[in-house]
Design an enzyme around this catalytic site. Structure first.
Site, mmCIF file in Angstrom:
data_model
loop_
_atom_site.group_PDB
_atom_site.id
_atom_site.type_symbol
_atom_site.label_atom_id
_atom_site.label_comp_id
_atom_site.label_asym_id
_atom_site.label_seq_id
_atom_site.Cartn_x
_atom_site.Cartn_y
_atom_site.Cartn_z
ATOM 1 N N HIS A 8 -5.679 6.355 -0.743
ATOM 2 C CA HIS A 8 -6.376 5.291 -0.012
ATOM 3 C C HIS A 8 -7.192 5.825 1.180
ATOM 4 C CE1 HIS A 8 -4.734 2.417 -2.700
ATOM 5 N NE2 HIS A 8 -3.533 2.969 -2.544
ATOM 6 N N TYR A 13 -4.449 0.857 6.320
ATOM 7 C CA TYR A 13 -3.499 1.893 5.903
ATOM 8 C C TYR A 13 -4.237 3.202 5.571
ATOM 9 C CZ TYR A 13 -0.593 4.339 2.452
ATOM 10 O OH TYR A 13 0.084 5.294 1.738
ATOM 11 N N ARG A 50 -5.005 1.487 -13.437
ATOM 12 C CA ARG A 50 -5.460 2.303 -12.304
ATOM 13 C C ARG A 50 -4.545 3.508 -12.115
ATOM 14 N NH1 ARG A 50 -5.237 3.062 -6.617
ATOM 15 N NH2 ARG A 50 -3.345 1.840 -6.461
HETATM 16 C C1 15L Z 1 -0.069 4.501 -1.721
HETATM 17 O O1 15L Z 1 -0.602 5.172 -0.862
HETATM 18 C C2 15L Z 1 1.216 3.835 -1.485
HETATM 19 O O2 15L Z 1 2.042 4.530 -0.593
HETATM 20 C C3 15L Z 1 1.960 3.505 -2.750
HETATM 21 O O3 15L Z 1 2.968 2.614 -2.415
HETATM 22 C C4 15L Z 1 1.034 2.923 -3.806
HETATM 23 O O4 15L Z 1 0.583 1.672 -3.411
HETATM 24 C C5 15L Z 1 -0.098 3.877 -4.057
HETATM 25 O O5 15L Z 1 -0.759 4.203 -2.866
HETATM 26 C C6 15L Z 1 -1.125 3.358 -5.065
HETATM 27 O O6 15L Z 1 -2.319 3.446 -4.803
HETATM 28 O O7 15L Z 1 -0.704 2.928 -6.135
#
Ligand code: 15L
Length: 280
Positions: free
Chosen positions: A110, A133, A171
Site C-alpha cells: 500500500h 496507512y 488481487r
Molecule cells: C497490508 O498491508 C495489510 O497489512 C494486510 O492486512 C492486507 O490488507 C494486505 O495489505 C493486502 O493488501 O491484502
C-alpha cells in the site's frame, strides 16, 4: 544464535513468523496485546511502542529487529499516527540508542498501491500510497533511509503483499506471500552480510505478480510458492468489485476509509473517495 526482536508478534504476520523462525533465532516477542498460547520456551515482553521508554526496554541487547508492530490496515488517522508514525520512530530511534544496527521493516504494497494493475513496478519506483496507512509505511521507509545514511544502520524494507496460507482473492493472486516465503525474506533481512538500505517486495514467486522482484533475487531470495496453483479455485469464487479499486494494485484501499481484516475482505465501509474520483 542471533537474538531477534519481533514487535507486533501477536498479529497475523507475527504469528506466522513466530512459528517459521522458531529454532533459527532466539526470538524475543513483543506486543501491546498479550500473547496467547505462549509456549514455555518463548520469551514475550508486553510493551506499547508509542512510549519511548518501552521501545528502549524491548530493543536492548538484540542483534536485529523485525518491526511488525503497528496498525495493519486503513483506518482512522489518530490510530495510525500513534502506532505507525510515533511507534515506528520510537523503535528505530530506540534501536539507534541501543546500538542495534539491523532492522527488517515490513512496509506494504500500500506504499505503492496507486500504481495501476497494468504496470509492473520494481523497487526503484517512487511511492504512490493508496491510504493513510500507505502513507505511514512510506514514512517508515523514509525514516529507515535517513537512519541508514546518517547513522549507518541497516534496513531491509519488505513491501509485503498479503501473507496467508493461501491467496484470498483475485488481487491477492498477484501479491500473495506464503508464510515460508515471507520467512525466507525476513531471514535474508536479518542475515545478509551486505545490506545498507534495500527495498524488496514481500511476495511469493507468483506468475501473476505486479512486481519485478529482481532486487530480492539479487539478495538470494528463491521463492518456493506461486499463487497460480490456487488460481482456478480463487477465480471461480470471485465476484465483481468496485470498478475504481479494480484499476489499482492497492484495490479497496484506494477507495475505502476503513478496511477490515483481510480474513473478511468483503466487509468494507466506503467513504466519499470512490464517488469523488469517479466523477472527475
Ligand atoms: C497490508 O498491508 C495489510 O497489512 C494486510 O492486512 C492486507 O490488507 C494486505 O495489505 C493486502 O493488501 O491484502
Amino acid at each position: 544464535m542471533k537474538t531477534v526482536l519481533i514487535t507486533g508478534a501477536t498479529g497475523d504476520v507475527g504469528s506466522h513468523l513466530r512459528r517459521e523462525l522458531a529454532g533459527k533465532y532466539k526470538l524475543r516477542l513483543s506486543d501491546r496485546r498479550p500473547l496467547e498460547n505462549k509456549s514455555k520456551s518463548e520469551n514475550f515482553i508486553r510493551a506499547d511502542i508509542s512510549k519511548m521508554p518501552e521501545a528502549l526496554r524491548i530493543t536492548k541487547g538484540v542483534d536485529a529487529i523485525v518491526h511488525l508492530g503497528g496498525y495493519s490496515v486503513e483506518g482512522r488517522w489518530e490510530g495510525i499516527l500513534q502506532a505507525n508514525i510515533v511507534g515506528c520512530y520510537n523503535v528505530f530511534e530506540a534501536a539507534r540508542r541501543n546500538g542495534v544496527k539491523r532492522i527488517v521493516f515490513p512496509t506494504s504494497n500500500h506504499a505503492v498501491g496507486f500504481y495501476r494493475r497494468d504496470r509492473t513496478i520494481d523497487h526503484r519506483v517512487y511511492p504512490k500510497p493508496d491510504s493513510r496507512y500507505g502513507v505511514s509505511k512510506v514514512f517508515g521507509e523514509a525514516l529507515g533511509s535517513l537512519y541508514a545514511d546518517k547513522y549507518g544502520m541497516e534496513f531491509l524494507m519488505l513491501r509485503i503483499g498479503n501473507v496467508h496460507p493461501f491467496p484470498l482473492d483475485k488481487r491477492r493472486l498477484a501479491i500473495w506471500a506464503s508464510p515460508r516465503d515471507i520467512a525466507q525474506l525476513v531471514a535474508i533481512g536479518i542475515d545478509h552480510p551486505d545490506i545498507k538500505f534495500e527495498i524488496v517486495y514481500g511476495v511469493s514467486g507468483n506468475k501473476r505478480s505486479w512486481y519485478d522482484n529482481s532486487n530480492a533475487e539479487r539478495l538470494g531470495y528463491r521463492p518456493q510458492d506461486d499463487s497460480e496453483r490456487h488460481a482456478a479455485d480463487v477465480l471461480s469464487r470471485e465476484t465483481p468489485g468496485d470498478p475504481v479499486a479494480e484499476l489499482y494494485q492497492g484495490g479497496i484501499f484506494t477507495v475505502a476509509e476503513e478496511v477490515p481484516n483481510p480474513a473478511a475482505p468483503k466487509k468494507v465501509s466506503k467513504g466519499k473517495g470512490s464517488k469523488g474520483r469517479k466523477k472527475k
